[in-house]
Design an enzyme around this catalytic site. Structure first.
Site, PDB file in Angstrom:
ATOM      1  N   CYS A  29      -3.529   4.041   3.447  1.00 31.97           N
ATOM      2  CA  CYS A  29      -2.577   3.328   3.982  1.00 31.97           C
ATOM      3  C   CYS A  29      -2.420   2.294   3.111  1.00 31.97           C
ATOM      4  CB  CYS A  29      -3.044   3.025   5.567  1.00 31.97           C
ATOM      5  SG  CYS A  29      -2.325   1.362   5.670  1.00 31.97           S
ATOM      6  N   CYS A  32      -2.784  -1.083   5.174  1.00 31.26           N
ATOM      7  CA  CYS A  32      -4.542  -1.411   4.392  1.00 31.26           C
ATOM      8  C   CYS A  32      -4.830  -1.632   3.870  1.00 31.26           C
ATOM      9  CB  CYS A  32      -4.907  -0.129   5.422  1.00 31.26           C
ATOM     10  SG  CYS A  32      -3.564   0.833   7.287  1.00 31.26           S
TER      11      CYS A  32
END
Length: 104
Positions: A29, A32
């Site tokens: 991600c 992230c």
């Protein structure tokens, strides 16, 4: 205090006492990866107020499902085991500091 990596077995224990910021994330991600250094900074500056716990949603789908995590990163702020705030997506450090201080 270092950031704690939790899993389905340890998550409840890790978030049951005090103020805990839980980061639901995954290695693939992009946002992230962007928020990870922000969380590291927060841990260094605010470890007296908040504990930071990371949970990889790919490996721990039971916990992610329990909290209805549909998008990542999702940050849940726990106070003594209860969710008091939820934010989804990248957040600047200032916004997270404000969030934590609101409940500290």
């Amino acid at each position: 205090m270092a950031i704690v990596k939790a899993d389905d077995k340890t998550f409840t224990d890790e978030t049951s006492q005090g103020l805990v910021l839980a980061d639901f994330w995954a290695p693939w991600c992009g946002p992230c990866k962007m928020i990870a250094p922000v969380l590291e900074e927060l841990d260094g500056e605010m470890s007296d107020k908040v504990k930071i716990v990371k949970l990889d949603v790919d490996d721990n789908q039971e916990t992610a499902g329990k909290f209805g995590v549909m998008s990542i990163p999702t940050l849940l702020l726990f106070k003594d085991g209860e969710v008091v705030e939820q934010v989804v997506g990248f957040q600047p450090k200032e916004a997270l500091v404000e969030l934590i201080n609101k409940h500290a």
